[in-house]
Scaffold this active site. Structure first.
Site, PDB file in Angstrom:
ATOM      1  N   GLY A  90      -4.721  -1.046   3.584  1.00 12.12           N
ATOM      2  CA  GLY A  90      -4.539   0.134   2.721  1.00 12.12           C
ATOM      3  C   GLY A  90      -4.368  -0.303   1.278  1.00 12.12           C
TER       4      GLY A  90
ATOM      5  N   GLN B  33      -2.423   4.175  -3.606  1.00 13.58           N
ATOM      6  CA  GLN B  33      -1.546   4.230  -4.781  1.00 13.58           C
ATOM      7  C   GLN B  33      -0.633   3.005  -4.856  1.00 13.58           C
ATOM      8  OE1 GLN B  33       1.434   7.338  -4.898  1.00 13.58           O
ATOM      9  NE2 GLN B  33       1.731   7.129  -7.093  1.00 13.58           N
TER      10      GLN B  33
ATOM     11  N   TYR C 176       4.438  14.260   9.082  1.00  8.84           N
ATOM     12  CA  TYR C 176       4.577  12.980   8.366  1.00  8.84           C
ATOM     13  C   TYR C 176       5.979  12.398   8.580  1.00  8.84           C
ATOM     14  CZ  TYR C 176       4.844   9.942   4.178  1.00  8.84           C
ATOM     15  OH  TYR C 176       5.008   8.900   3.303  1.00  8.84           O
TER      16      TYR C 176
ATOM     17  N   LYS D  94       7.120   8.997  10.514  1.00  3.09           N
ATOM     18  CA  LYS D  94       7.888   7.939   9.850  1.00  3.09           C
ATOM     19  C   LYS D  94       9.165   7.633  10.632  1.00  3.09           C
ATOM     20  CE  LYS D  94       5.303   6.911   6.307  1.00  3.09           C
ATOM     21  NZ  LYS D  94       4.613   5.606   6.275  1.00  3.09           N
TER      22      LYS D  94
HETATM   23  P1  NAD Z   1      -2.492   6.228  -0.218  1.00  2.00           P
HETATM   24  O1  NAD Z   1      -2.968   7.397   0.548  1.00  2.00           O
HETATM   25  O2  NAD Z   1      -2.624   6.238  -1.692  1.00  2.00           O
HETATM   26  O3  NAD Z   1      -3.180   4.911   0.309  1.00  2.00           O
HETATM   27  C1  NAD Z   1      -3.392   4.663   1.678  1.00  2.00           C
HETATM   28  C2  NAD Z   1      -4.612   3.797   1.811  1.00  2.00           C
HETATM   29  O4  NAD Z   1      -4.836   3.570   3.207  1.00  2.00           O
HETATM   30  C3  NAD Z   1      -5.889   4.462   1.255  1.00  2.00           C
HETATM   31  O5  NAD Z   1      -6.533   3.606   0.338  1.00  2.00           O
HETATM   32  C4  NAD Z   1      -6.745   4.707   2.492  1.00  2.00           C
HETATM   33  O6  NAD Z   1      -8.122   4.559   2.251  1.00  2.00           O
HETATM   34  C5  NAD Z   1      -6.214   3.640   3.444  1.00  2.00           C
HETATM   35  N1  NAD Z   1      -6.467   3.969   4.848  1.00  2.00           N
HETATM   36  C6  NAD Z   1      -6.327   5.177   5.431  1.00  2.00           C
HETATM   37  N2  NAD Z   1      -6.681   5.115   6.721  1.00  2.00           N
HETATM   38  C7  NAD Z   1      -7.043   3.830   6.941  1.00  2.00           C
HETATM   39  C8  NAD Z   1      -7.515   3.124   8.086  1.00  2.00           C
HETATM   40  N3  NAD Z   1      -7.721   3.759   9.251  1.00  2.00           N
HETATM   41  N4  NAD Z   1      -7.790   1.809   7.968  1.00  2.00           N
HETATM   42  C9  NAD Z   1      -7.611   1.159   6.790  1.00  2.00           C
HETATM   43  N5  NAD Z   1      -7.175   1.777   5.673  1.00  2.00           N
HETATM   44  C10 NAD Z   1      -6.898   3.098   5.751  1.00  2.00           C
HETATM   45  O7  NAD Z   1      -0.947   6.009   0.190  1.00  2.00           O
HETATM   46  P2  NAD Z   1       0.187   5.290  -0.651  1.00  2.00           P
HETATM   47  O8  NAD Z   1       0.827   6.309  -1.507  1.00  2.00           O
HETATM   48  O9  NAD Z   1      -0.315   4.049  -1.241  1.00  2.00           O
HETATM   49  O10 NAD Z   1       1.230   4.989   0.526  1.00  2.00           O
HETATM   50  C11 NAD Z   1       1.262   3.755   1.199  1.00  2.00           C
HETATM   51  C12 NAD Z   1       2.385   3.817   2.231  1.00  2.00           C
HETATM   52  O11 NAD Z   1       3.625   4.107   1.555  1.00  2.00           O
HETATM   53  C13 NAD Z   1       2.228   4.921   3.280  1.00  2.00           C
HETATM   54  O12 NAD Z   1       2.769   4.472   4.489  1.00  2.00           O
HETATM   55  C14 NAD Z   1       3.074   6.040   2.751  1.00  2.00           C
HETATM   56  O13 NAD Z   1       3.528   6.872   3.762  1.00  2.00           O
HETATM   57  C15 NAD Z   1       4.210   5.274   2.120  1.00  2.00           C
HETATM   58  N6  NAD Z   1       4.913   6.058   1.100  1.00  2.00           N
HETATM   59  C16 NAD Z   1       4.301   6.410  -0.060  1.00  2.00           C
HETATM   60  C17 NAD Z   1       4.995   7.156  -1.000  1.00  2.00           C
HETATM   61  C18 NAD Z   1       4.358   7.575  -2.290  1.00  2.00           C
HETATM   62  O14 NAD Z   1       4.972   8.352  -3.052  1.00  2.00           O
HETATM   63  N7  NAD Z   1       3.146   7.105  -2.620  1.00  2.00           N
HETATM   64  C19 NAD Z   1       6.324   7.542  -0.752  1.00  2.00           C
HETATM   65  C20 NAD Z   1       6.908   7.186   0.458  1.00  2.00           C
HETATM   66  C21 NAD Z   1       6.214   6.417   1.365  1.00  2.00           C
HETATM   67  N1  SER Z   2       5.404  10.731  -1.725  1.00  2.00           N
HETATM   68  C1  SER Z   2       5.304  10.945  -0.326  1.00  2.00           C
HETATM   69  C2  SER Z   2       4.742  12.283  -0.025  1.00  2.00           C
HETATM   70  O1  SER Z   2       4.951  13.180  -0.813  1.00  2.00           O
HETATM   71  C3  SER Z   2       6.677  10.825   0.293  1.00  2.00           C
HETATM   72  O2  SER Z   2       6.608   9.963   1.357  1.00  2.00           O
HETATM   73  O3  SER Z   2       4.136  12.439   1.001  1.00  2.00           O
END
Ligand code: NAD
Ligand code: SER
Length: 324
Positions: A12, A16, A146, A150
């Site tokens: 992934g 972001q 979601y 988690k």
């Molecule tokens: P994102 O959606 O920006 O990135 C996820 C990436 O995973 C994408 O580039 C997507 O193409 C890739 N992906 C999806 N399915 C896939 C698969 N089957 N095989 C390979 N790659 C795949 O998410 P993010 O914001 O970078 O979040 C990353 C992690 O952090 C997640 O577990 C998310 O739940 C967690 N998280 C994010 C936030 C936030 O605010 N961004 C907050 C809390 C938790």
């Molecule tokens: N930033 C994330 C969302 O809004 C929290 O895990 O889904």
């Protein structure tokens, strides 16, 4: 291979968090030892900085071959469906969020991998949890798919650690704010969109109401927290589900006011949609004392510092930072 050398797989990596985390890990471990992977094409900021492979984490055999072929010792699993997208496709969100984690934990067990990172979220908390200074251990009854995924993932991490000795570590990230890569379908995405719209149009219509307070964090703090957790001695990790993590808490009205200090003409309006219900089920602020005590966590960015840095980086300072 040098026993202290780590070979890292980021799954992934084009999301972001993945883009910035991959770049930070390459600074520490060297470009060649950090393999970036994703379903998508390689992100432009990753190009030329290290190896990139196309990977669907749902294909366990392919993942397993990749781990063996590249002598992987650590995996950062970032692939997931986030909260807002998850409510539109609950079955898909459950399937991807759960199965990807089980694949990684199983391979870690089978191959004796050194360390695994998997992020959880403040979304594990639901309407029955305390909303202010939500503690590490409290009632946890998430109401989004979601959050359910988690919470189940956290239980699996603790189970694989206790039962099989897998050194898996996790953080409950708040909403993350960044300028390098786009957010991917979360409820907190408004706090990134607002900057782009403020600079481009001077106005923004928010999909959450003005007084919707949520826990938030600037990406440099989130990346540093992740690396500090992963570098901590195992004896310092007392939470094997996922650590609460906190930096700041604000509402759409609050961030708009902070942006107006740089862009005085900026205007915000509100048109709450289905994401309001998700946000209303989450905490407004988080108590992260375990992370502070166990491995010395301390955030560096508050709301004014984050806003100034976002505008400087998105707009090269021309958004009026002299007004701070
Ligand atoms: P994102 O959606 O920006 O990135 C996820 C990436 O995973 C994408 O580039 C997507 O193409 C890739 N992906 C999806 N399915 C896939 C698969 N089957 N095989 C390979 N790659 C795949 O998410 P993010 O914001 O970078 O979040 C990353 C992690 O952090 C997640 O577990 C998310 O739940 C967690 N998280 C994010 C936030 C936030 O605010 N961004 C907050 C809390 C938790
Ligand atoms: N930033 C994330 C969302 O809004 C929290 O895990 O889904």
């Amino acid at each position: 291979m040098n026993p202290s050398r780590q070979r890292i797989l980021v799954i992934g990596a084009c999301g972001q968090i993945g883009v910035e985390l991959t770049l930070a890990l390459r600074q520490i471990h060297g470009g060649n030892d950090v393999i970036a992977s994703d379903l998508r094409d390689e992100h432009v900021l990753l190009r030329g900085t290290g190896p990139y492979v196309g990977l669907d984490v749902m294909n366990k055999e392919m993942l397993h071959v990749l781990v063996i072929r590249h002598n992987i010792t650590q995996i950062y699993l970032l692939a997931a469906i986030l909260s807002a997208t998850g409510e539109k496709s609950p079955g898909l969100a459950w399937h991807i969020n759960m199965q990807s984690l089980i694949h990684v934990l199983e391979i870690a067990k089978e191959e004796g991998l050194h360390r695994i990172y998997w992020p959880s979220s403040i979304a594990v908390f639901g309407p029955s949890s305390p909303r202010q200074s939500t503690p590490q251990h409290t009632t946890i009854e998430p109401s989004t798919v979601y959050g359910i995924s988690k919470f189940a993932g956290e239980r699996w991490c603790e189970y694989y650690h206790r039962k099989f000795g897998v050194d898996v570590r996790s953080l409950r990230y708040p909403g993350l704010i960044s300028y390098k890569s786009e957010p991917g379908g979360g409820t907190t995405d408004y706090a990134v969109e607002i900057f782009h719209q403020a600079i481009r149009q001077g106005s923004y219509t928010c999909f959450l109401g003005p007084e919707t307070f949520l826990p938030m964090m600037y990406m440099p703090d989130a990346i540093r927290a992740t690396i500090e957790l992963m570098q901590a001695d195992p004896s310092r990790i007392t939470v094997r589900s996922s650590y609460n993590l906190s930096a700041m808490s604000f509402s759409p009205a609050g961030i708009a006011e902070a942006i107006q200090k740089h862009i005085p003409g900026f205007r915000i309006s509100y048109a709450a949609d289905y994401r309001q219900q998700i946000a209303d089920s989450w905490p407004q602020s988080i108590d992260d004392r375990e992370a502070r005590q166990d491995w010395g966590w301390k955030p560096r960015y508050d709301l004014p510092a984050m806003v100034a840095d976002m505008l400087k980086n998105l707009d090269g300072g021309s958004a009026g930072s002299q007004n701070v």
